[in-house]
Design an enzyme around this catalytic site. Structure first.
Site, PDB file in Angstrom:
ATOM      1  N   ASN A   9       0.866  -1.175   0.000  1.00  9.00           N
ATOM      2  CA  ASN A   9       0.000   0.000   0.000  1.00  9.00           C
ATOM      3  C   ASN A   9       0.906   1.229   0.000  1.00  9.00           C
ATOM      4  O   ASN A   9       1.479   1.571   1.027  1.00  9.00           O
ATOM      5  CB  ASN A   9      -0.892  -0.040   1.259  1.00  9.00           C
ATOM      6  CG  ASN A   9      -1.695   1.235   1.429  1.00  9.00           C
ATOM      7  OD1 ASN A   9      -1.796   2.054   0.515  1.00  9.00           O
ATOM      8  ND2 ASN A   9      -2.268   1.414   2.615  1.00  9.00           N
ATOM      9  N   LYS A  11       0.135   4.281  -0.326  1.00 10.59           N
ATOM     10  CA  LYS A  11      -0.503   5.479   0.243  1.00 10.59           C
ATOM     11  C   LYS A  11      -0.258   6.695  -0.667  1.00 10.59           C
ATOM     12  O   LYS A  11      -0.145   6.526  -1.868  1.00 10.59           O
ATOM     13  CB  LYS A  11      -0.014   5.719   1.677  1.00 10.59           C
ATOM     14  CG  LYS A  11      -0.137   4.437   2.521  1.00 10.59           C
ATOM     15  CD  LYS A  11       0.047   4.654   3.982  1.00 10.59           C
ATOM     16  CE  LYS A  11      -0.091   3.323   4.701  1.00 10.59           C
ATOM     17  NZ  LYS A  11      -0.038   3.432   6.142  1.00 10.59           N
ATOM     18  N   HIS A  94      -9.476   1.195   4.712  1.00 15.95           N
ATOM     19  CA  HIS A  94      -8.212   1.407   5.429  1.00 15.95           C
ATOM     20  C   HIS A  94      -8.454   2.381   6.585  1.00 15.95           C
ATOM     21  O   HIS A  94      -9.244   3.326   6.448  1.00 15.95           O
ATOM     22  CB  HIS A  94      -7.152   1.954   4.475  1.00 15.95           C
ATOM     23  CG  HIS A  94      -5.793   1.956   5.100  1.00 15.95           C
ATOM     24  ND1 HIS A  94      -5.390   2.936   5.980  1.00 15.95           N
ATOM     25  CD2 HIS A  94      -4.764   1.080   5.007  1.00 15.95           C
ATOM     26  CE1 HIS A  94      -4.153   2.652   6.402  1.00 15.95           C
ATOM     27  NE2 HIS A  94      -3.758   1.538   5.816  1.00 15.95           N
ATOM     28  N   GLU A  96      -6.849   4.801   7.691  1.00 17.24           N
ATOM     29  CA  GLU A  96      -6.610   6.215   7.386  1.00 17.24           C
ATOM     30  C   GLU A  96      -7.826   6.826   6.690  1.00 17.24           C
ATOM     31  O   GLU A  96      -8.162   7.991   6.901  1.00 17.24           O
ATOM     32  CB  GLU A  96      -5.335   6.359   6.536  1.00 17.24           C
ATOM     33  CG  GLU A  96      -4.092   6.154   7.404  1.00 17.24           C
ATOM     34  CD  GLU A  96      -2.896   5.585   6.666  1.00 17.24           C
ATOM     35  OE1 GLU A  96      -2.858   5.644   5.426  1.00 17.24           O
ATOM     36  OE2 GLU A  96      -1.991   5.065   7.355  1.00 17.24           O
ATOM     37  N   GLU A 166      -5.415  -4.850  10.439  1.00 11.65           N
ATOM     38  CA  GLU A 166      -4.407  -3.815  10.671  1.00 11.65           C
ATOM     39  C   GLU A 166      -4.741  -3.032  11.935  1.00 11.65           C
ATOM     40  O   GLU A 166      -5.524  -2.065  11.886  1.00 11.65           O
ATOM     41  CB  GLU A 166      -4.372  -2.845   9.486  1.00 11.65           C
ATOM     42  CG  GLU A 166      -4.041  -3.494   8.170  1.00 11.65           C
ATOM     43  CD  GLU A 166      -3.430  -2.502   7.190  1.00 11.65           C
ATOM     44  OE1 GLU A 166      -2.339  -2.776   6.703  1.00 11.65           O
ATOM     45  OE2 GLU A 166      -4.037  -1.441   6.951  1.00 11.65           O
ATOM     46  N   GLY A 172       2.449   2.341  10.707  1.00 16.31           N
ATOM     47  CA  GLY A 172       3.396   3.447  10.564  1.00 16.31           C
ATOM     48  C   GLY A 172       4.081   3.856  11.850  1.00 16.31           C
ATOM     49  O   GLY A 172       4.694   4.913  11.923  1.00 16.31           O
ATOM     50  N   SER A 213       3.436  -2.032  10.382  1.00 16.06           N
ATOM     51  CA  SER A 213       4.882  -2.090  10.646  1.00 16.06           C
ATOM     52  C   SER A 213       5.519  -3.430  10.288  1.00 16.06           C
ATOM     53  O   SER A 213       6.419  -3.901  10.980  1.00 16.06           O
ATOM     54  CB  SER A 213       5.171  -1.712  12.104  1.00 16.06           C
ATOM     55  OG  SER A 213       4.761  -0.378  12.344  1.00 16.06           O
TER      56      SER A 213
HETATM   57  P1  PGA Z   1       2.838   0.338   7.622  1.00 11.97           P
HETATM   58  O1  PGA Z   1       1.382   0.543   6.999  1.00 11.97           O
HETATM   59  O2  PGA Z   1       3.406  -0.946   7.058  1.00 11.97           O
HETATM   60  O3  PGA Z   1       3.629   1.547   7.194  1.00 11.97           O
HETATM   61  O4  PGA Z   1       2.677   0.252   9.108  1.00 11.97           O
HETATM   62  C1  PGA Z   1       0.517  -0.536   6.777  1.00 11.97           C
HETATM   63  C2  PGA Z   1      -0.782  -0.060   6.150  1.00 11.97           C
HETATM   64  O5  PGA Z   1      -1.257   1.016   6.539  1.00 11.97           O
HETATM   65  O6  PGA Z   1      -1.350  -0.722   5.278  1.00 11.97           O
END
Ligand code: PGA
Length: 252
Positions: A9, A11, A94, A96, A166, A172, A213
């Site tokens: 992803n 983003k 997601h 976010e 997630e 992140g 992460s």
């Molecule tokens: P990350 O994000 O690997 O940077 O923690 C995962 C995601 O949001 O899909």
């Protein structure tokens, strides 16, 4: 057995030129790892260009969001039909999007249905916040997001869909869930929940990814868990070497 899948992803990262460069540098290595499925999800602006680059490879393309209407006066939105020309997967729900763009459980369900109707394979994301986790509400939140995300859908709809667990506190932050803890949530609150919600066959068949992460150093530990079928990778999917390493880890 379920084939492992490692999805990236990206983003809101990478211009078209940067996207093409990254794909160029991961393509040969990923193409060799035949026992793992890869999906990369660049921003909308790079999809058409990346699609061309992926032609003839085994890497699939995905989008990061969509709107549920087929077309109309919805300035700035992208429809399932438009995406169906370009991608096979689409990330939906997601955290976010839920947090910054007010994607409610109901909106997520509309998006899942619209994606399926257009022949796209949704990657439905679920996960609890730190506050919910600390209040012991993980199971309840994950099951609510799962149940409402899949509302109105039956066994025949869900064949190639994937779920990504997630935990929001792990995204992140560099602070991943423990492999065992993630597996437990996935087993109890997603796979077993799917068995009663849809059918035991679907629960066994559906691939469930962990996200939050994931990096080369911890990927193997997640993939060794019996109910974790791969990863949805954010930050580490922007680095060619890291994404390839994670995919290798999924190959065993
Ligand atoms: P990350 O994000 O690997 O940077 O923690 C995962 C995601 O949001 O899909």
């Amino acid at each position: 057995m379920r084939r492992p899948c490692v999805a990236g992803n990206w983003k809101m990262h990478k211009t078209l030129e940067e996207s093409l460069h990254l794909v160029d540098s991961i393509k040969p290595d990923l193409d060799e790892i035949k026992s793992v499925d890869n999906v990369i999800c660049p921003p909308f602006t790079a999809l058409a260009g990346v699609k061309e680059l992926l032609e003839g490879t085994r890497i699939s393309l995905g989008a990061q969001n969509l709107f549920w209407e087929e077309q109309g006066a919805y300035t700035g939105e992208i429809s399932p039909l438009m995406l169906a020309e370009l991608v096979s997967y689409v990330i939906i729900g997601h955290s976010e999007r839920r947090a910054y763009f007010q994607d409610s459980d109901e909106a997520v369900n509309k998006k899942v249905k619209a994606a399926l109707a257009a022949g796209l394979k949704p990657i439905l994301c679920v996960g609890e916040t730190l506050e919910e986790n600390e209040a012991g509400r993980t199971g309840e939140v994950v099951q609510r997001q799962l149940t409402s995300g899949l509302k109105g859908l039956g066994e025949k709809d869900l064949g190639e869909m994937m779920i990504a667990y997630e935990p929001v506190w792990a995204i992140g932050t560099g602070k991943a869930a423990t492999p065992d803890g993630a597996n437990q949530v996935i087993k109890t609150h997603i796979r077993d929940a799917l068995a009663s919600l849809i059918s035991p066959e679907i629960a066994q068949k559906m691939r469930i990814l962990y996200g939050g992460s994931v990096k080369p150093e911890n990927a193997r530990d997640f993939f060794q868990q019996p109910d974790i079928d791969g990863a949805l990778v954010g930050g580490a999917s922007l680095k060619a070497e890291a994404f390839v390493e994670i995919t290798k880890a999924a190959a065993g």
